[in-house]
Design a protein around this motif. Sequence first.
Motif, PDB file in Angstrom:
ATOM      1  N   PHE A  91     -64.817  21.103  46.638  1.00  0.00           N
ATOM      2  CA  PHE A  91     -64.990  20.447  47.924  1.00  0.00           C
ATOM      3  C   PHE A  91     -66.048  21.167  48.744  1.00  0.00           C
ATOM      4  N   ARG A 111     -64.874  16.176  41.146  1.00  0.00           N
ATOM      5  CA  ARG A 111     -63.894  16.612  40.150  1.00  0.00           C
ATOM      6  C   ARG A 111     -64.598  16.892  38.840  1.00  0.00           C
TER       7      ARG A 111
ATOM      8  N   PHE B  34     -55.577  25.834  61.667  1.00  0.00           N
ATOM      9  CA  PHE B  34     -55.834  24.430  61.378  1.00  0.00           C
ATOM     10  C   PHE B  34     -54.741  23.876  60.469  1.00  0.00           C
ATOM     11  N   TYR B  36     -54.385  20.692  57.830  1.00  0.00           N
ATOM     12  CA  TYR B  36     -55.038  19.624  57.088  1.00  0.00           C
ATOM     13  C   TYR B  36     -53.975  18.856  56.306  1.00  0.00           C
ATOM     14  N   GLN B  38     -53.525  16.426  52.942  1.00  0.00           N
ATOM     15  CA  GLN B  38     -54.206  16.081  51.699  1.00  0.00           C
ATOM     16  C   GLN B  38     -53.329  15.145  50.876  1.00  0.00           C
ATOM     17  N   GLY B  41     -55.018  13.603  45.046  1.00  0.00           N
ATOM     18  CA  GLY B  41     -56.312  13.178  44.516  1.00  0.00           C
ATOM     19  C   GLY B  41     -57.389  12.982  45.555  1.00  0.00           C
ATOM     20  N   LYS B  42     -57.086  13.307  46.804  1.00  0.00           N
ATOM     21  CA  LYS B  42     -58.064  13.124  47.891  1.00  0.00           C
ATOM     22  C   LYS B  42     -58.473  14.459  48.484  1.00  0.00           C
ATOM     23  N   SER B  43     -59.388  14.413  49.434  1.00  0.00           N
ATOM     24  CA  SER B  43     -59.863  15.635  50.075  1.00  0.00           C
ATOM     25  C   SER B  43     -59.028  15.954  51.310  1.00  0.00           C
ATOM     26  N   PRO B  44     -59.048  17.189  51.756  1.00  0.00           N
ATOM     27  CA  PRO B  44     -58.301  17.556  52.972  1.00  0.00           C
ATOM     28  C   PRO B  44     -58.866  16.857  54.198  1.00  0.00           C
ATOM     29  N   LEU B  46     -58.625  16.908  58.374  1.00  0.00           N
ATOM     30  CA  LEU B  46     -58.201  17.702  59.524  1.00  0.00           C
ATOM     31  C   LEU B  46     -57.342  16.857  60.458  1.00  0.00           C
ATOM     32  N   LEU B  88     -51.713  21.390  54.509  1.00  0.00           N
ATOM     33  CA  LEU B  88     -52.331  22.686  54.290  1.00  0.00           C
ATOM     34  C   LEU B  88     -52.547  23.393  55.618  1.00  0.00           C
ATOM     35  N   PHE B 102     -56.742  29.317  53.183  1.00  0.00           N
ATOM     36  CA  PHE B 102     -55.722  28.287  53.101  1.00  0.00           C
ATOM     37  C   PHE B 102     -54.435  28.808  52.477  1.00  0.00           C
ATOM     38  N   GLY B 103     -53.319  28.250  52.946  1.00  0.00           N
ATOM     39  CA  GLY B 103     -52.080  28.380  52.215  1.00  0.00           C
ATOM     40  C   GLY B 103     -52.071  27.381  51.070  1.00  0.00           C
ATOM     41  N   LYS B 104     -51.051  27.476  50.231  1.00  0.00           N
ATOM     42  CA  LYS B 104     -50.974  26.577  49.078  1.00  0.00           C
ATOM     43  C   LYS B 104     -50.505  25.184  49.453  1.00  0.00           C
TER      44      LYS B 104
END
Lengths: 115, 112
Positions: A91, A111, B34, B36, B38, B41-44, B46, B88, B102-104
């Motif tokens: 990303f 990906r 912050f 986020y 997610q 299969g997508k992006s984070p 905000l 996240l 980031f955390g998991k």
Amino acid sequence: NAGVMQNPRHLVRRRGQEARLRCSPMKGHSHVYWYRQLPEEGLKFMVYLQKENIIDESGMPKERFSAEFPKEGPSILRIQQVVRGDSAAYFCASSPPGTSGGSKYFGPGTRLTVT
Amino acid sequence: QKEVEQNSGPLSVPEGAIASLNCTYSDRGSQSFFWYRQYSGKSPELIMFIYSNGDKEDGRFTAQLNKASQYVSLLIRDSQPSDSATYLCAVNRKGGSEKLVFGKGTKLTVNP
């Protein structure tokens, strides 16, 4: 106002090939960040760039990985001689100048699958 | 000790309930926090940020920060099935290079 753009969205490479991932930040943003997300893992910082400068590459693997953000054009994350362990979602995020500690906006990701 | 820790979940709540997501961080030099979202299969994406101790509200979301306890939380009121995602927590260090740690993530499921 277009968001962060990344391409390709999906990339398949055989072991030993090179992968080039591209990121165009949001309009008006001059800071670019690359993150990697392995399956079932959190996002890991790789590198932070401004135009023509690498500011922080503390998260980049020492070998095979490089990044650039030229004066013109998108930021490029380059992975040479890919291995299966490079398979992940990559990303890109961007933020505007002069916003220390500010929000980062992510692109849709690339990906990468290494076969 | 991990820099940013979150309960991985899954956290399951019924539709309409309040979902409470928690995050702790180890670096006392952290200045920005912050949340986020997610989807698989997508992006984070905000959804909230907070810089000062206390609460910050935005619609159904409330972020809470307690720097003394090194704790930040996200409350989601009137949870909807569309809120089902991984959340996240991310932290930015003061004087650092702007990188987010980031955390998991915590996986939230809202049951209809």
